[in-house]
Design a protein around this motif. Structure first.
Motif, PDB file in Angstrom:
ATOM      1  N   LEU A 288       5.364  10.277   0.681  1.00 30.48           N
ATOM      2  CA  LEU A 288       4.766   8.989   0.335  1.00 30.48           C
ATOM      3  C   LEU A 288       5.149   7.995   1.407  1.00 30.48           C
ATOM      4  CD1 LEU A 288       5.425   8.688  -3.509  1.00 30.48           C
ATOM      5  CD2 LEU A 288       3.320   9.371  -2.350  1.00 30.48           C
ATOM      6  N   ASN A 289       4.229   7.121   1.712  1.00 27.58           N
ATOM      7  CA  ASN A 289       4.428   6.097   2.720  1.00 27.58           C
ATOM      8  C   ASN A 289       4.139   4.756   2.061  1.00 27.58           C
ATOM      9  OD1 ASN A 289       2.791   4.409   4.954  1.00 27.58           O
ATOM     10  ND2 ASN A 289       4.437   5.566   5.910  1.00 27.58           N
ATOM     11  N   LEU A 290       5.137   3.883   2.036  1.00 28.89           N
ATOM     12  CA  LEU A 290       4.994   2.557   1.451  1.00 28.89           C
ATOM     13  C   LEU A 290       5.017   1.525   2.569  1.00 28.89           C
ATOM     14  CD1 LEU A 290       6.545   0.966  -1.594  1.00 28.89           C
ATOM     15  CD2 LEU A 290       7.188   0.008   0.601  1.00 28.89           C
ATOM     16  N   LYS A 291       4.008   0.667   2.577  1.00 21.86           N
ATOM     17  CA  LYS A 291       3.945  -0.388   3.586  1.00 21.86           C
ATOM     18  C   LYS A 291       3.777  -1.726   2.876  1.00 21.86           C
ATOM     19  CE  LYS A 291       1.863   2.579   7.076  1.00 21.86           C
ATOM     20  NZ  LYS A 291       0.632   2.928   7.779  1.00 21.86           N
ATOM     21  N   ILE A 292       4.528  -2.708   3.357  1.00 28.51           N
ATOM     22  CA  ILE A 292       4.406  -4.064   2.827  1.00 28.51           C
ATOM     23  C   ILE A 292       3.873  -4.947   3.946  1.00 28.51           C
ATOM     24  CG2 ILE A 292       5.588  -6.035   1.784  1.00 28.51           C
ATOM     25  CD1 ILE A 292       7.675  -4.062   0.699  1.00 28.51           C
ATOM     26  N   PHE A 293       2.793  -5.635   3.640  1.00 37.54           N
ATOM     27  CA  PHE A 293       2.126  -6.500   4.604  1.00 37.54           C
ATOM     28  C   PHE A 293       2.270  -7.956   4.179  1.00 37.54           C
ATOM     29  CE2 PHE A 293       0.092  -2.385   4.675  1.00 37.54           C
ATOM     30  CZ  PHE A 293       0.054  -2.094   6.022  1.00 37.54           C
ATOM     31  N   GLU A 294       2.136  -8.824   5.144  1.00 35.35           N
ATOM     32  CA  GLU A 294       2.199 -10.256   4.900  1.00 35.35           C
ATOM     33  C   GLU A 294       1.117 -10.713   3.917  1.00 35.35           C
ATOM     34  OE1 GLU A 294       1.344 -13.119   8.227  1.00 35.35           O
ATOM     35  OE2 GLU A 294       3.534 -12.895   8.359  1.00 35.35           O
TER      36      GLU A 294
ATOM     37  N   VAL B 147       0.862  -1.180   0.000  1.00 41.86           N
ATOM     38  CA  VAL B 147       0.000   0.000   0.000  1.00 41.86           C
ATOM     39  C   VAL B 147       0.899   1.230   0.000  1.00 41.86           C
ATOM     40  CG1 VAL B 147      -1.781   1.269   1.248  1.00 41.86           C
ATOM     41  CG2 VAL B 147      -1.797  -1.233   1.252  1.00 41.86           C
ATOM     42  N   ILE B 148       0.597   2.175  -0.893  1.00 39.48           N
ATOM     43  CA  ILE B 148       1.316   3.454  -0.934  1.00 39.48           C
ATOM     44  C   ILE B 148       0.308   4.566  -0.677  1.00 39.48           C
ATOM     45  CG2 ILE B 148       2.742   5.034  -2.290  1.00 39.48           C
ATOM     46  CD1 ILE B 148       3.695   2.589  -3.896  1.00 39.48           C
ATOM     47  N   VAL B 149       0.648   5.422   0.283  1.00 36.23           N
ATOM     48  CA  VAL B 149      -0.244   6.500   0.701  1.00 36.23           C
ATOM     49  C   VAL B 149       0.492   7.830   0.547  1.00 36.23           C
ATOM     50  CG1 VAL B 149      -1.606   7.431   2.614  1.00 36.23           C
ATOM     51  CG2 VAL B 149      -1.366   4.951   2.340  1.00 36.23           C
ATOM     52  N   ALA B 150      -0.213   8.828   0.006  1.00 34.92           N
ATOM     53  CA  ALA B 150       0.359  10.171  -0.166  1.00 34.92           C
ATOM     54  C   ALA B 150      -0.217  11.119   0.877  1.00 34.92           C
ATOM     55  CB  ALA B 150       0.051  10.694  -1.569  1.00 34.92           C
ATOM     56  N   TYR B 151       0.653  12.018   1.321  1.00 34.87           N
ATOM     57  CA  TYR B 151       0.275  13.070   2.262  1.00 34.87           C
ATOM     58  C   TYR B 151       0.900  14.377   1.774  1.00 34.87           C
ATOM     59  CZ  TYR B 151      -0.352   9.201   5.603  1.00 34.87           C
ATOM     60  OH  TYR B 151      -0.730   8.042   6.232  1.00 34.87           O
TER      61      TYR B 151
ATOM     62  N   VAL C 281      -1.502  13.324  13.244  1.00 35.95           N
ATOM     63  CA  VAL C 281      -1.046  14.065  12.063  1.00 35.95           C
ATOM     64  C   VAL C 281      -2.130  14.925  11.438  1.00 35.95           C
ATOM     65  CG1 VAL C 281       0.732  12.372  11.487  1.00 35.95           C
ATOM     66  CG2 VAL C 281      -1.485  12.266  10.327  1.00 35.95           C
ATOM     67  N   ASP C 282      -3.360  14.754  11.848  1.00 39.81           N
ATOM     68  CA  ASP C 282      -4.467  15.455  11.198  1.00 39.81           C
ATOM     69  C   ASP C 282      -4.227  16.953  11.060  1.00 39.81           C
ATOM     70  OD1 ASP C 282      -7.155  15.408  10.033  1.00 39.81           O
ATOM     71  OD2 ASP C 282      -7.701  16.548  11.840  1.00 39.81           O
ATOM     72  N   GLU C 283      -3.755  17.596  12.099  1.00 38.81           N
ATOM     73  CA  GLU C 283      -3.571  19.055  12.056  1.00 38.81           C
ATOM     74  C   GLU C 283      -2.341  19.478  11.245  1.00 38.81           C
ATOM     75  OE1 GLU C 283      -1.254  19.736  16.282  1.00 38.81           O
ATOM     76  OE2 GLU C 283      -3.445  19.748  16.246  1.00 38.81           O
ATOM     77  N   LEU C 284      -1.500  18.520  10.849  1.00 38.93           N
ATOM     78  CA  LEU C 284      -0.305  18.824  10.063  1.00 38.93           C
ATOM     79  C   LEU C 284      -0.558  18.769   8.561  1.00 38.93           C
ATOM     80  CD1 LEU C 284       2.264  16.553  11.975  1.00 38.93           C
ATOM     81  CD2 LEU C 284       1.546  18.885  12.543  1.00 38.93           C
ATOM     82  N   LEU C 285      -1.716  18.241   8.172  1.00 39.36           N
ATOM     83  CA  LEU C 285      -1.971  17.906   6.773  1.00 39.36           C
ATOM     84  C   LEU C 285      -2.737  18.974   6.011  1.00 39.36           C
ATOM     85  CD1 LEU C 285      -3.074  14.183   7.179  1.00 39.36           C
ATOM     86  CD2 LEU C 285      -0.798  15.064   6.619  1.00 39.36           C
ATOM     87  N   ILE C 286      -2.267  19.230   4.791  1.00 41.36           N
ATOM     88  CA  ILE C 286      -3.028  20.015   3.828  1.00 41.36           C
ATOM     89  C   ILE C 286      -3.997  19.079   3.111  1.00 41.36           C
ATOM     90  CG2 ILE C 286      -2.911  21.337   1.671  1.00 41.36           C
ATOM     91  CD1 ILE C 286      -0.089  22.244   2.577  1.00 41.36           C
ATOM     92  N   GLU C 287      -3.492  17.886   2.748  1.00 44.47           N
ATOM     93  CA  GLU C 287      -4.352  16.868   2.148  1.00 44.47           C
ATOM     94  C   GLU C 287      -3.807  15.476   2.442  1.00 44.47           C
ATOM     95  OE1 GLU C 287      -3.285  16.237  -2.425  1.00 44.47           O
ATOM     96  OE2 GLU C 287      -3.682  18.356  -1.975  1.00 44.47           O
ATOM     97  N   GLY C 288      -4.694  14.517   2.366  1.00 49.61           N
ATOM     98  CA  GLY C 288      -4.321  13.139   2.627  1.00 49.61           C
ATOM     99  C   GLY C 288      -4.887  12.702   3.965  1.00 49.61           C
ATOM    100  N   PRO C 289      -4.674  11.485   4.321  1.00 48.34           N
ATOM    101  CA  PRO C 289      -3.976  10.461   3.560  1.00 48.34           C
ATOM    102  C   PRO C 289      -4.777  10.013   2.336  1.00 48.34           C
ATOM    103  CG  PRO C 289      -4.950   9.502   5.528  1.00 48.34           C
ATOM    104  CD  PRO C 289      -5.197  10.977   5.584  1.00 48.34           C
ATOM    105  N   THR C 290      -4.073   9.835   1.215  1.00 47.84           N
ATOM    106  CA  THR C 290      -4.678   9.391  -0.031  1.00 47.84           C
ATOM    107  C   THR C 290      -3.985   8.113  -0.482  1.00 47.84           C
ATOM    108  OG1 THR C 290      -5.038  11.705  -0.631  1.00 47.84           O
ATOM    109  CG2 THR C 290      -5.219  10.060  -2.405  1.00 47.84           C
ATOM    110  N   VAL C 291      -4.721   7.021  -0.532  1.00 50.89           N
ATOM    111  CA  VAL C 291      -4.147   5.766  -1.013  1.00 50.89           C
ATOM    112  C   VAL C 291      -3.987   5.887  -2.519  1.00 50.89           C
ATOM    113  CG1 VAL C 291      -4.478   3.279  -1.255  1.00 50.89           C
ATOM    114  CG2 VAL C 291      -5.177   4.426   0.853  1.00 50.89           C
ATOM    115  N   ILE C 292      -2.727   5.797  -2.993  1.00 50.33           N
ATOM    116  CA  ILE C 292      -2.478   5.928  -4.427  1.00 50.33           C
ATOM    117  C   ILE C 292      -2.130   4.592  -5.089  1.00 50.33           C
ATOM    118  CG2 ILE C 292      -1.855   8.360  -4.294  1.00 50.33           C
ATOM    119  CD1 ILE C 292       1.087   7.500  -4.512  1.00 50.33           C
TER     120      ILE C 292
END
Length: 119
Positions: free
Chosen positions: A53-59, A5-9, A80-91
């Motif tokens: 971008l945040n990349l996570k690899i799961f079993e 899963v890759i998520v953008a913030y 992190v909510d107050e730090l974000l302009i947009e996201g988290p968005t799963v890309i």
């Protein structure tokens, strides 16, 4: 099969270092406490210094579904909510096919990323 899963913030410019510290804390907690979370990589976009971008690899995909219900992710998203302009968005969500290393680029290079935020 492993699941990726890759998520953008996008964060406020004044909050980049705080966000990086929180994603690092979350990554460490996930790989230590969630057996189904195999790898977490956090990346900073070179052309947009506010985009991460945040990349996570799961079993498995099932492990990802468990991760989404977990307390670590919920606490991270609240912080992190107050730090974000947009996201988290799963890309991206999909099957992990191949990886050529088993440790992070930061560990391999020995670079301290904290200096990057003081530019």
């Amino acid at each position: 099969m492993r699941y990726v899963v890759i998520v953008a913030y996008r964060v406020f410019p004044t909050q980049r270092e705080a966000f990086f510290n929180l994603v690092t804390k979350e990554a460490d907690a996930l790989v230590q406490n969630e057996l189904g979370t195999l790898h977490v990589t956090n990346m900073l976009d070179q052309t947009d210094l506010n985009k991460f971008l945040n990349l996570k690899i799961f079993e498995s995909q099932e492990a990802y579904e468990e991760h989404k219900k977990g307390t670590i992710l919920k606490a991270f998203l609240k912080e992190v909510d107050e730090l974000l302009i947009e996201g988290p968005t799963v890309i991206f969500e999909g099957i992990h096919m191949y990886s050529c290393d088993d440790y992070t680029l930061e560990q391999k290079s020995g670079e301290d990323m904290s200096a990057y935020f003081r530019r």
